[in-house]
Design a protein around this motif. Structure first.
Motif, PDB file in Angstrom:
ATOM      1  N   SER A 101       0.827  -1.214   0.000  1.00 47.58           N
ATOM      2  CA  SER A 101       0.000   0.000   0.000  1.00 47.58           C
ATOM      3  C   SER A 101       0.854   1.253   0.000  1.00 47.58           C
ATOM      4  O   SER A 101       2.017   1.243   0.430  1.00 47.58           O
ATOM      5  N   GLY A 161      -3.705   1.572  -3.142  1.00 48.60           N
ATOM      6  CA  GLY A 161      -3.815   2.969  -3.514  1.00 48.60           C
ATOM      7  C   GLY A 161      -2.656   3.856  -3.164  1.00 48.60           C
ATOM      8  O   GLY A 161      -1.688   3.452  -2.516  1.00 48.60           O
ATOM      9  N   GLY A 203      -6.637   5.727  -4.331  1.00 46.19           N
ATOM     10  CA  GLY A 203      -6.292   6.494  -3.145  1.00 46.19           C
ATOM     11  C   GLY A 203      -6.502   7.980  -3.367  1.00 46.19           C
ATOM     12  O   GLY A 203      -6.685   8.435  -4.496  1.00 46.19           O
ATOM     13  N   HIS A 228      -9.228   2.520   0.196  1.00 47.01           N
ATOM     14  CA  HIS A 228      -8.059   3.259   0.694  1.00 47.01           C
ATOM     15  C   HIS A 228      -8.315   3.773   2.111  1.00 47.01           C
ATOM     16  O   HIS A 228      -7.692   3.307   3.062  1.00 47.01           O
ATOM     17  N   HIS A 273      -4.132   3.793   3.945  1.00 43.79           N
ATOM     18  CA  HIS A 273      -4.128   5.255   4.043  1.00 43.79           C
ATOM     19  C   HIS A 273      -3.343   5.817   5.222  1.00 43.79           C
ATOM     20  O   HIS A 273      -2.679   6.857   5.062  1.00 43.79           O
TER      21      HIS A 273
END
Length: 489
Positions: free
Chosen positions: A54, A100, A147, A254, A296
């Protein structure tokens, strides 16, 4: 794995006791296959692996051959080493998921076509190089979710619509299949991709555009919409169709639902969080949803998704939300990826190993642990056992809460130091894990009942005093006009 075979005529010659035994064993096998238990994994399940990475945040301006420093986004060298290490840990995964934020932090106004292709082509190339022996399209081109740094413009004040279909179409064409064949992605940023398990039902992976559900990132036109881009309607329809077709579903996105690690406030708009919970809860109960994967925050965590107190019925299952840390070390975190083990029959994740790179001290990736279950003493990996672990008095949770969550270069103590006493950190992390709604989290953590500092009372008293004096001056001038000049400024 053994299969139930059809009886041949020769079996009719066996004794009645043997035949009865065969029938009992056959019945038991079929029943176990039809009704898998989510928290008591069968030992004969066929297990395989998938990889989750990620937030690469690739910055082409960084030196290509060097690792970045903490506080920077990812260089070519860092992303290459992440993919290569993941391929060594899982040489033949069923698929690779990328949650993302392909692009670096910063204004999006400079995202020209050349820059777009530079970032997407580089990441796809490095994935294909890492798994060069694979012909699996879901490995060579990772399953991608949108994202906030993948959206142009991502700044609320920037000119143009919140999510430009022109930009999404360009991104889809640059990434290739399955994005470039998905009309919903090219228009709205969400889509579905299917994985056909060799041992069980089809898995539908629903990739959400969580950006449009977040607080502070959306413009007025979408912020006031009850269903931005009709994504809730799409999600509800996909889940119901999957139930009718006996497919399993993984939800990826995300921004995770729940309390943001840094702000200690929800990232999603409250009504959107409630609607998401209302939509997914029935499909957690009927076992259609087998996993929820988000990112995230550049920080590893897990959360239990359930209704608010009073709305969650006794005995209802909770959903396990898995939040993944990042490759980019921009927030002082060590670059991280995960390798999951999952059942090809039930399509449930059963364990994972977490890898990180301590860029301050090493250029080699190492496993933080090879088994989450063994590391923290769980019998099974699922919402039921994780929930008991979060809410119980286990030393392993205290270790989890007060250590480097997300493999951070900063300890959780350091993250908490500016906000609260160090001994409160475990309680706050526990409440973040158990409460996705703001009021429940604040009630659990006690943050909603903090004493008001003395300077607040002093300020309020001073304000009231000034207002009182002002009103008295006005009344004097009104009722005693001959003294008006005494109040002239």
């Amino acid at each position: 794995m053994s299969r139930t075979q059809q009886a041949s005529p020769g079996l009719l010659l066996v004794s009645s006791h043997t035949l009865l035994l065969l029938l009992v064993l056959s019945y038991h096998h079929v029943d176990a296959a039809v009704s898998p238990q989510p928290f008591a994994q069968k030992t004969e399940d066929t297990l395989s692996k998938f990889v989750v990475l990620s937030d690469p945040h690739y910055d082409p301006s960084l030196k290509k051959t060097a690792l970045p420093k903490y506080g920077q986004d990812s260089s070519y060298s860092l992303i290459s080493s992440a993919f290569n290490s993941a391929a060594k840990a899982a040489p033949n995964p069923e698929f690779v998921i990328l949650l993302g934020d392909l692009f670096p932090h910063g204004p999006r106004q400079d995202v020209a076509t050349d820059f777009l292709h530079n970032v997407t082509d580089t990441i796809k190339y490095l994935a294909r190089q890492a798994w060069s022996n694979s012909t699996n399209p879901l490995v060579r081109t990772p399953i991608f979710t949108l994202g906030n740094n993948d959206i142009y413009p991502s700044i609320p004040d920037a000119a143009g619509p919140l999510v430009s279909p022109q930009w999404l179409s360009r991104l889809a064409q640059a990434w290739g299949p399955p994005l470039n064949t998905s009309n919903t992605f090219k228009l709205y940023g969400y889509y579905r991709v299917d994985y056909v398990s060799p041992e069980g039902p089809t898995l539908s992976i629903l990739s959400l555009n969580t950006f449009i559900w977040t607080l502070g990132d959306v413009d007025d036109d979408v912020d006031n919409d009850e269903d931005p881009f009709e994504q809730f309607f799409w999600l509800d329809s996909e889940l119901e169709n999957a139930r009718l077709d006996s497919r399993k579903v993984w939800i990826i996105g995300h921004h995770p639902p729940g309390i943001d690690h840094f702000s200690l406030e929800p990232k999603w708009r409250p009504d959107y969080l409630q609607r998401y919970t209302d939509i997914v809860s029935p499909h957690i109960q009927n076992d259609t949803i087998a996993a929820q994967l988000f990112s995230h925050e550049h920080y590893s965590s897990m959360r239990l998704l359930k209704q608010k107190p009073g709305k969650q019925l006794a005995g209802q299952k909770e959903g396990l939300v898995l939040v993944h840390s990042s490759i980019s070390p921009i927030f002082g975190n060590n670059p991280t990826f995960r390798v999951y083990e999952f059942s090809l029959e039930s399509l449930l994740p059963v364990d994972f190993e977490e890898w990180n790179l301590q860029i301050r001290n090493s250029s080699e990736w190492a496993a933080l642990f090879h088994s989450f279950k063994l590391e923290f003493g769980l019998d099974h990996f699922g919402a039921h056992d994780v929930g008991q672990w979060i809410r119980g008095e286990f030393d392993s949770f205290a270790e989890y809460a007060n250590s480097s969550l997300g493999n951070s270069a900063r300890s959780n103590d350091e993250l908490c130091r500016s906000r609260r006493r160090l001994e409160d950190c475990e309680r706050v992390v526990r409440c973040m894990s158990d409460s996705v709604f703001r009021e429940d989290f604040r009630r659990c953590s006690g943050l909603g009942m903090l004493p008001v500092p003395a300077f607040v009372f002093a300020s309020c008293f001073a304000g009231v005093t000034l207002v009182t004096l002002g009103c008295a001056s006005f009344l004097c001038c009104f009722f005693f006009p001959k003294h008006r000049r005494n109040f002239a400024v």
